[in-house]
Design an enzyme around this catalytic site. Structure first.
Site, PDB file in Angstrom:
ATOM      1  N   HIS A 160       0.819  -1.228   0.000  1.00  0.00           N
ATOM      2  CA  HIS A 160       0.000   0.000   0.000  1.00  0.00           C
ATOM      3  C   HIS A 160       0.846   1.268   0.000  1.00  0.00           C
ATOM      4  CE1 HIS A 160      -3.679  -2.238   0.479  1.00  0.00           C
ATOM      5  NE2 HIS A 160      -3.273  -2.795   1.608  1.00  0.00           N
ATOM      6  N   ASP A 196      -2.376 -10.579  -2.437  1.00  0.00           N
ATOM      7  CA  ASP A 196      -2.976 -10.121  -1.180  1.00  0.00           C
ATOM      8  C   ASP A 196      -4.452  -9.805  -1.435  1.00  0.00           C
ATOM      9  OD1 ASP A 196      -1.991  -8.707   1.669  1.00  0.00           O
ATOM     10  OD2 ASP A 196      -3.765  -7.745   0.789  1.00  0.00           O
ATOM     11  N   HIS A 198      -6.140  -7.334  -0.468  1.00  0.00           N
ATOM     12  CA  HIS A 198      -6.376  -5.910  -0.717  1.00  0.00           C
ATOM     13  C   HIS A 198      -5.602  -5.445  -1.958  1.00  0.00           C
ATOM     14  CE1 HIS A 198      -6.814  -6.521   3.708  1.00  0.00           C
ATOM     15  NE2 HIS A 198      -7.867  -5.733   3.546  1.00  0.00           N
ATOM     16  N   ASP A 285      -4.324 -13.074   3.364  1.00  0.00           N
ATOM     17  CA  ASP A 285      -5.601 -12.605   3.926  1.00  0.00           C
ATOM     18  C   ASP A 285      -6.785 -12.949   3.030  1.00  0.00           C
ATOM     19  OD1 ASP A 285      -4.478 -10.771   2.179  1.00  0.00           O
ATOM     20  OD2 ASP A 285      -4.647  -9.048   3.520  1.00  0.00           O
TER      21      ASP A 285
HETATM   22  C1  OKP Z   1      -3.104  -4.296   4.617  1.00  0.00           C
HETATM   23  B1  OKP Z   1      -2.666  -5.436   3.700  1.00  0.00           B
HETATM   24  C2  OKP Z   1     -11.184  -3.263   7.945  1.00  0.00           C
HETATM   25  C3  OKP Z   1     -10.208  -2.102   7.925  1.00  0.00           C
HETATM   26  C4  OKP Z   1      -9.061  -2.349   7.024  1.00  0.00           C
HETATM   27  C5  OKP Z   1      -6.763  -1.591   6.570  1.00  0.00           C
HETATM   28  C6  OKP Z   1      -6.400  -2.902   6.013  1.00  0.00           C
HETATM   29  C7  OKP Z   1      -4.976  -2.918   5.522  1.00  0.00           C
HETATM   30  C8  OKP Z   1      -4.561  -4.203   4.892  1.00  0.00           C
HETATM   31  N1  OKP Z   1     -12.354  -2.961   8.752  1.00  0.00           N
HETATM   32  N2  OKP Z   1      -7.952  -1.522   7.361  1.00  0.00           N
HETATM   33  O1  OKP Z   1      -3.081  -5.303   2.369  1.00  0.00           O
HETATM   34  O2  OKP Z   1      -3.022  -6.747   4.173  1.00  0.00           O
HETATM   35 ZN    ZN Z   2      -4.166  -7.311   2.599  1.00  0.00          ZN
END
Ligand code: OKP
Ligand code: ZN
Length: 343
Positions: A160, A196, A198, A285
């Protein structure tokens, strides 16, 4: 394959992040790296080494020097202003406001250089983040030396983080730093595959106008999921990088059957790009048990993921990203790596 791991990851241990309207204990915590390391030890996976320090130069190939200086000094400035408690931003720029003047105030600069309130800066953030980048760079060195694969057990994660911003638990973009180092070491073309859950908005931003680096990402659709403002299918790159960015957003509830089909689309695009090396942003994740995510992969599916990545047929550097179901994270990550090695 050789694993790079630094004990300095422990120095990033934030107290809390803002999640669902509450300050809650950080999901991105030292136990994540410990469980992966322990699992790799338990199965006798391969030699675990401390990374070589690579200094600032390879970081400056990817990140803005002003941003790096901010990151290095932020904690000291914050403590002077507010005392010994995690630094979190509270204000960001909105349309009609401007970023022409970098704020003098540390609070202003935290907002200037970030995009969420989930990513505390602590006393050890800079050292932990640089140790993770060093692991990625040491892994890249192994690939350059001719190894088929390497694993950088990076913590904090990186995908990120952009040229001049942090967020999503990430400060330095370990995968992009490694990809750049591979380019600088002689690879004509590199691909980054981000599995990932996200969207890797930082990696996308860094590589956006690059025709020598393909970014391919499978992730939860940003209409539903963090980071919300990046990761749509119509984001394809610009300038020399037009067409070298492929986003594959997937709905909540995605299981291995749907994921595998999309991973095949990703693999075919990567092969068509004909890169010399592959960097994998490896988040686990996508697991059904993840506390902040909504895909449904099972532990055994991660073996299949590793085999599918091996099928791309490239020298591959795995770089650790997310995964917050800590108890199962070791098995899931090790499964990707053994799935890769055994095929
Ligand atoms: C980082 B990585 C969920 C809130 C999410 C940020 C997530 C960051 C993920 N309620 N907040 O890509 O695993
Ligand atoms: Zn993630």
């Amino acid at each position: 394959m050789i694993v790079f791991y630094s004990e300095e990851h422990r120095l990033q241990s934030g107290r809390s992040e803002l999640n669902d309207g509450q300050l809650v204990p950080c999901y991105e915590k030292p136990a994540r790296a410990d469980i992966v390391r322990n699992r790799l030890d338990a199965i006798g996976f391969g030699s675990v080494r401390a990374p070589e320090p690579h200094g600032l130069t390879p970081l400056e190939r990817v990140h803005d020097v002003g941003y790096l200086a901010f990151l290095q000094n932020a904690w000291g400035e914050w403590v002077q202003e507010h005392g010994d408690w995690d630094a979190l931003p509270l204000n960001w720029v909105a349309p009609g406001m401007h970023r022409r003047v970098v704020p003098r105030s540390i609070d202003g600069r935290l907002g200037y250089y970030s995009f969420d309130a989930g990513t505390p800066i602590t006393a050890g953030t800079w050292r932990a983040a640089t140790s993770a980048a060093d692991s990625a760079l040491s892994g890249a060195d192994r690939i350059r030396a001719g190894d088929r694969s390497a694993f950088a057990l990076c913590r904090p994660p990186g995908h990120h983080a952009g040229k001049a911003f942090y967020g999503g638990y990430c400060f330095l973009n370990n995968a992009a730093i490694a990809a750049q180092s591979l380019r600088d070491g002689g690879a004509a073309r590199v691909a980054v595959l981000d599995v990932d859950y996200h969207h890797g908005n930082g990696t996308q931003e860094i590589l956006w106008e690059r025709g020598d680096a393909l970014f391919v990402s499978l992730h939860a659709d940003p209409v539903d999921e963090f980071p919300y403002f990046s990761g749509h299918a119509d984001e394809t790159g610009a300038g020399a990088g037009e067409g070298a960015n492929l986003n594959l957003p997937l709905p909540w509830g995605t299981d291995w059957a749907a994921y595998a089909e999309t991973l095949d689309v990703a693999a075919r695009r990567i092969r068509a790009f004909a890169p010399d090396v592959l960097v994998v942003s490896l988040g686990a994740d996508t697991y059904g048990g993840d506390p902040i995510s909504r895909f449904r992969l099972l532990s055994e599916d991660f073996l299949r993921m590793g085999a599918a990545i091996a099928g791309i047929g490239l020298p591959t550097l795995f770089v650790m990203e997310g995964g917050y179901a800590v108890d199962d994270l070791g098995v899931n990550v090790a499964n990707v790596l053994t799935g890769f090695e055994d095929s």
